[in-house]
Design an enzyme around this catalytic site. Structure first.
Site, PDB file in Angstrom:
ATOM      1  N   GLY A 100      40.163  87.576 -48.633  1.00  0.00           N
ATOM      2  CA  GLY A 100      40.687  88.907 -48.926  1.00  0.00           C
ATOM      3  C   GLY A 100      39.924  89.589 -50.055  1.00  0.00           C
ATOM      4  O   GLY A 100      39.863  90.815 -50.110  1.00  0.00           O
ATOM      5  N   GLU A 103      37.102  91.121 -48.502  1.00  0.00           N
ATOM      6  CA  GLU A 103      37.610  92.214 -47.652  1.00  0.00           C
ATOM      7  C   GLU A 103      37.936  93.459 -48.478  1.00  0.00           C
ATOM      8  O   GLU A 103      37.701  94.586 -48.037  1.00  0.00           O
ATOM      9  CB  GLU A 103      38.824  91.728 -46.854  1.00  0.00           C
ATOM     10  N   GLU A 123      38.306  81.872 -44.564  1.00  0.00           N
ATOM     11  CA  GLU A 123      39.677  81.755 -44.035  1.00  0.00           C
ATOM     12  C   GLU A 123      39.846  80.641 -43.010  1.00  0.00           C
ATOM     13  O   GLU A 123      40.916  80.046 -42.915  1.00  0.00           O
ATOM     14  CB  GLU A 123      40.115  83.083 -43.397  1.00  0.00           C
TER      15      GLU A 123
HETATM   16  N1  CAA Z   1      45.623  81.630 -53.809  1.00  0.00           N
HETATM   17  C1  CAA Z   1      46.422  80.956 -54.664  1.00  0.00           C
HETATM   18  N2  CAA Z   1      45.959  80.044 -55.527  1.00  0.00           N
HETATM   19  C2  CAA Z   1      44.640  79.819 -55.561  1.00  0.00           C
HETATM   20  C3  CAA Z   1      43.750  80.482 -54.705  1.00  0.00           C
HETATM   21  C4  CAA Z   1      44.282  81.437 -53.805  1.00  0.00           C
HETATM   22  N3  CAA Z   1      43.505  82.148 -52.982  1.00  0.00           N
HETATM   23  N4  CAA Z   1      42.497  80.045 -54.956  1.00  0.00           N
HETATM   24  C5  CAA Z   1      42.594  79.125 -55.929  1.00  0.00           C
HETATM   25  N5  CAA Z   1      43.895  78.996 -56.302  1.00  0.00           N
HETATM   26  C6  CAA Z   1      44.415  78.124 -57.359  1.00  0.00           C
HETATM   27  C7  CAA Z   1      44.142  76.660 -57.094  1.00  0.00           C
HETATM   28  O1  CAA Z   1      45.181  76.098 -56.306  1.00  0.00           O
HETATM   29  C8  CAA Z   1      44.108  76.090 -58.481  1.00  0.00           C
HETATM   30  O2  CAA Z   1      45.442  75.938 -58.910  1.00  0.00           O
HETATM   31  P1  CAA Z   1      45.864  74.703 -59.854  1.00  0.00           P
HETATM   32  O3  CAA Z   1      45.043  74.881 -61.099  1.00  0.00           O
HETATM   33  O4  CAA Z   1      47.321  74.903 -60.032  1.00  0.00           O
HETATM   34  O5  CAA Z   1      45.503  73.469 -59.081  1.00  0.00           O
HETATM   35  C9  CAA Z   1      43.499  77.220 -59.312  1.00  0.00           C
HETATM   36  O6  CAA Z   1      43.666  78.402 -58.527  1.00  0.00           O
HETATM   37  C10 CAA Z   1      42.022  77.042 -59.595  1.00  0.00           C
HETATM   38  O7  CAA Z   1      41.348  76.742 -58.386  1.00  0.00           O
HETATM   39  P2  CAA Z   1      40.254  75.581 -58.285  1.00  0.00           P
HETATM   40  O8  CAA Z   1      40.724  74.374 -59.002  1.00  0.00           O
HETATM   41  O9  CAA Z   1      39.915  75.442 -56.844  1.00  0.00           O
HETATM   42  O10 CAA Z   1      39.061  76.231 -59.134  1.00  0.00           O
HETATM   43  P3  CAA Z   1      37.489  76.229 -58.826  1.00  0.00           P
HETATM   44  O11 CAA Z   1      36.878  76.997 -59.916  1.00  0.00           O
HETATM   45  O12 CAA Z   1      37.027  74.850 -58.516  1.00  0.00           O
HETATM   46  O13 CAA Z   1      37.310  77.069 -57.463  1.00  0.00           O
HETATM   47  C11 CAA Z   1      37.576  78.892 -55.937  1.00  0.00           C
HETATM   48  C12 CAA Z   1      37.636  78.420 -57.418  1.00  0.00           C
HETATM   49  C13 CAA Z   1      36.148  78.807 -55.407  1.00  0.00           C
HETATM   50  C14 CAA Z   1      38.049  80.309 -55.899  1.00  0.00           C
HETATM   51  C15 CAA Z   1      38.482  77.983 -55.083  1.00  0.00           C
HETATM   52  O14 CAA Z   1      39.754  77.881 -55.692  1.00  0.00           O
HETATM   53  C16 CAA Z   1      38.693  78.451 -53.682  1.00  0.00           C
HETATM   54  O15 CAA Z   1      37.869  78.219 -52.820  1.00  0.00           O
HETATM   55  N6  CAA Z   1      39.853  79.133 -53.438  1.00  0.00           N
HETATM   56  C17 CAA Z   1      40.219  79.571 -52.125  1.00  0.00           C
HETATM   57  C18 CAA Z   1      39.462  80.794 -51.733  1.00  0.00           C
HETATM   58  C19 CAA Z   1      39.886  81.235 -50.373  1.00  0.00           C
HETATM   59  O16 CAA Z   1      39.999  80.463 -49.444  1.00  0.00           O
HETATM   60  N7  CAA Z   1      40.146  82.544 -50.261  1.00  0.00           N
HETATM   61  C20 CAA Z   1      40.573  83.085 -49.024  1.00  0.00           C
HETATM   62  C21 CAA Z   1      42.062  83.137 -49.056  1.00  0.00           C
HETATM   63  S1  CAA Z   1      42.718  83.534 -47.484  1.00  0.00           S
HETATM   64  C22 CAA Z   1      42.617  85.195 -47.363  1.00  0.00           C
HETATM   65  O17 CAA Z   1      42.095  85.857 -48.186  1.00  0.00           O
HETATM   66  C23 CAA Z   1      43.313  85.695 -46.127  1.00  0.00           C
HETATM   67  C24 CAA Z   1      43.024  87.080 -45.692  1.00  0.00           C
HETATM   68  O18 CAA Z   1      42.019  87.383 -45.089  1.00  0.00           O
HETATM   69  C25 CAA Z   1      44.071  88.082 -45.841  1.00  0.00           C
END
Ligand code: CAA
Length: 696
Positions: A100, A103, A123
């Site tokens: 997102g 996006e 995603e």
């Molecule tokens: N939503 C909620 N919580 C999230 C999050 C998200 N999108 N991304 C990360 N967090 C949280 C993690 O759970 C973690 O929480 P805790 O400390 O409580 O464990 C905290 O944020 C830090 O994350 P990381 O430990 O993973 O930190 P990092 O620096 O190693 O990595 C990152 C950062 C690359 C952003 C990684 O967290 C990541 O890949 N996050 C997911 C990104 C993702 O998949 N985004 C797409 C979401 S789906 C979407 O957007 C749908 C749509 O099209 C509408």
């Protein structure tokens, strides 16, 4: 206006600054803050800059909101609202613009980033597709083929590559808000207005059917990547509004699917698994130099994992020749990393010249902060080694065994410092496999456990706590589902049917392919070790012993369940195995029957879940999620089911218990229902309830 979006007018430019730590996830407050900020900006500014405070631009939708009622404004509406603004809207990106997050950036009209930024649409790793315009806007910028590649892989794209692809307009070194403001000013000075991606020409049609088939095949049952391709296809045929609606429908179907639940379970629990409440505030011991006992495949893999995470390594072998061979193994693996571009020649030289040494003398371990024994899997051997370690290692050094099965309490008892001893069970090849079981013995000190987890973090492993039992969490469960497979073979299924059924379920490999890879002699040795204490009621298949007696140990001897030809990938079923099985059935008086793929999968999974429930019930694993992560990261369990216990929750525990009870009518020794499973069913609860702190 919500605090999650700070608003500041800087000259003609309204800055909308996201402040929702840690990763500026696009939760409800952020989304409504964006809309409110935009409205205010449109009444008083000439351009809008969207930027993130802290470590990143938006890292994506707030995954914690998935599965809960959707609160307006939704993200697709926010992106469209931004795109339709009469003011030019600019994104300045640092950190990660993912999902997102990207996006939103694609909804803005101009995009600038710092060189270290990364963008992507990951995603599919959460079992969904980009549902806020990503499948419609990205292909308009990069073409359908590139969009398919990026969206189905979910990979993170570096800023320079994103610039080349046309996702970004500019990449510039500097403080992100400052470069964003300067860029916005240049846009105003040039008299440029909004430039909506959604109004750009539709991408050209590509061969979507072939891409869809390939994604289905690669996904091994996971549907999100292939579904995303159909959504991208919509962008080629529909205008932006119809395309967005098509995307929304496909997105909602995935959002409500069990696969999304499984993937999100995996996402949060791979992070939660190494956070143990009892280790809060416990400082790990300092580790900078480690010792590895044994220079075989496992020892060399562990040494490489340690070297690549910056530790100094001393490897001990029994004599000078063996030490040399061990060092060569380490060098070969590292050379492989050089060839794949993962390690530079300079770093390789520095490691081999300064940070790695091999020796045949235990005295070389005097300075080691932690030693990992990876020697032959026999208690006598381990005890001798640990007595030596007790003699030579400095006070406070952590002493670890890489044993896969043996009793870590007994190993610890061969030293005068039981509190310093634990199990660190790596999976082969240790420099590749993500799982590390941290086996906590009766007297292991908390800071030694914390040190194990700290080491796991350094090595970027998924570290899971396990108690002591034969096989710990993973191999104990493996033994049970493998036994179930053997029983099905005795009763009429072929090993090849079972492998096919389990790869169709989503496993990377079936149990018999895995056995061939690991070496059949390992299972043979275990069966011999356990034979004296075996219960008379246990059904044991002996055809595998006969294969071993004939010298067929799997891939390494060219023959096992499959026959392997040199230079060819994979094997073909060995007809001799079928003959051995048929002979054993005749001997036992079994009339073979047919097994459907469904029945094979159901029995295999019921065996896995039942044993996993026992492992949790006995406290070997503290939480169901520990088991799930072990199976995901060490045993090729399909991620889209989240792990065996999440799978069980999704199927319904009452049905699983009922099936186990019905199988018990044939064999009530093997199919003894786990008490924990019975209690959960009686209470109407799930394994995931236990993860959240519930009890039964
Ligand atoms: N939503 C909620 N919580 C999230 C999050 C998200 N999108 N991304 C990360 N967090 C949280 C993690 O759970 C973690 O929480 P805790 O400390 O409580 O464990 C905290 O944020 C830090 O994350 P990381 O430990 O993973 O930190 P990092 O620096 O190693 O990595 C990152 C950062 C690359 C952003 C990684 O967290 C990541 O890949 N996050 C997911 C990104 C993702 O998949 N985004 C797409 C979401 S789906 C979407 O957007 C749908 C749509 O099209 C509408």
């Amino acid at each position: 206006m919500s605090n999650a979006i700070e608003y500041e007018l800087k000259g003609d430019i309204a800055v909308l600054r996201a402040n929702n730590p840690p990763v500026n996830a696009l939760g409800h407050a952020v989304r409504s803050g964006l809309i409110a900020g935009l409205e205010r900006a449109e009444s008083e500014a000439k351009a809008v800059l969207i930027v993130g405070a802290g470590r990143t631009y938006f890292a994506g939708a707030d995954i914690k909101e998935f599965g809960k009622p959707l609160l307006e404004p939704g993200l697709p509406g926010v992106c469209t609202r931004i795109e339709r603004s009469p003011l030019p809207v600019i994104s300045a990106i640092h950190g990660t613009a993912l999902g997102g997050g990207l996006e939103v950036a694609l909804g803005t009209h101009y995009r600038i980033a710092v060189p270290s930024a990364k963008v992507g649409l990951p995603e599919v790793h959460l079992g969904i597709l980009p549902g806020a315009g990503g499948t419609q806007r990205l292909p308009r910028l990069v073409g359908a083929d590139k969009a398919i590649e990026m969206i189905t892989s979910g990979r993170h794209v570096s800023a320079p590559e994103a610039l080349e692809l046309g996702i970004l307009d500019e990449v510039e070194e500097g403080e992100v808000e400052a470069i964003g403001l300067a860029y916005a000013q240049r846009i105003l000075d040039a008299g440029l207005g909004p430039r909506p991606v959604g109004q750009m020409p539709r991408p050209e049609v590509v061969d979507f059917d072939t891409a869809y088939e390939a994604a289905m095949k690669r996904g091994r049952g996971q549907i999100a990547p292939a579904t995303a391709i159909r959504s991208i296809e919509g962008a080629c045929h529909k205008g932006i509004d119809a395309g967005l609606e098509h995307e929304r429908n496909l997105f909602m179907a995935l959002l409500n699917s069990p696969q999304r639940e499984g993937m999100v379970h995996a996402f949060f629990n791979e992070r939660a698994v190494s956070k143990l409440p009892e280790l809060k505030g416990v400082a790990p011991r300092e580790v900078s130099a480690i010792g590895v006992i044994g220079g075989g495949t496992m020892g060399a893999g562990i040494a490489v994992a340690a070297l690549l995470s910056g530790l100094d390594v001393t490897m001990i072998e029994r004599d000078a020749d063996a030490a040399k061979a061990g060092a060569e193994r380490v060098s070969d693996i590292l050379q492989g990393s050089v060839k794949r571009g993962k390690l530079t020649n300079e770093k390789f030289d520095a490691i081999m010249a300064g940070r790695f040494r091999a020796s045949d003398s235990y005295e070389a371990l005097g300075d080691a902060d932690l030693v990992i024994e990876a020697a032959f899997e026999e208690m006598g051997v381990k005890k001798t080694i640990f007595a030596e370690l007790d003699r030579v290692c400095k006070k406070g050094a952590v002493l670890a065994s890489n044993t896969s099965y043996l009793d870590v309490n007994e190993i610890a008892a061969s030293t005068s410092r039981r509190a310093d001893v634990l199990g660190l069970h790596f999976f082969s090849p240790a420099h590749v496999m993500k799982l590390l079981e941290i086996v906590v013995a009766a007297d292991t000190a908390p800071d030694v456990v914390a040190t194990g987890f700290a080491l796991g973090k350094m090595m970027r492993k998924i570290a899971v706590r396990s108690g002591v039992c034969d096989g710990f969490i993973g191999n104990r469960i493996l033994k049970t589902y493998r036994t179930c497979a053997d029983h099905m073979v005795l009763d009429g299924a072929s090993p090849f049917e079972i492998d096919t059924a389990m790869t169709a379920f989503g496993f990377a490999m079936g149990p018999f392919e895995v056995a061939d890879l690991a070496g059949l002699d390992i299972g043979w040795a275990t069966r011999k070790r356990l034979a004296p204490t075996r219960d008379a009621r246990e059904r044991v298949a002996t055809y595998a012993d006969k294969m071993c007696e004939a010298g067929h140990f799997g891939q390494k001897t060219g023959q096992g369940y499959y026959v392997y030809e040199k230079g060819k990938r994979g094997g073909t079923p060995d007809v001799n195995v079928t003959a051995l099985i048929e002979a054993e059935r005749r001997e036992l008086g079994i009339t073979p029957r047919a097994f459907s793929q469904d029945e094979i999968q159901r029995r295999y999974m019921c065996a896995m879940v039942n044993e996993a429930a026992k492992v949790v019930g006995e406290g070997i694993a503290r939480r169901p999620l520990d088991v799930d992560m072990v199976l995901l990261f060490g045993y090729g369990f399909p991620r889209h089911w989240g792990g065996p216990l999440k799978w069980a929750d999704l199927q319904g525990l009452d049905g699983i218990l009922a099936d186990i009870q019905s199988y018990a009518k044939e064999d009530d020794f093997f199919w003894q229902p786990a008490q924990l499973l019975e209690r959960l069913v009686a209470a109407g609860k799930t394994f995931d309830d236990l993860n959240k702190g519930d009890t039964v």
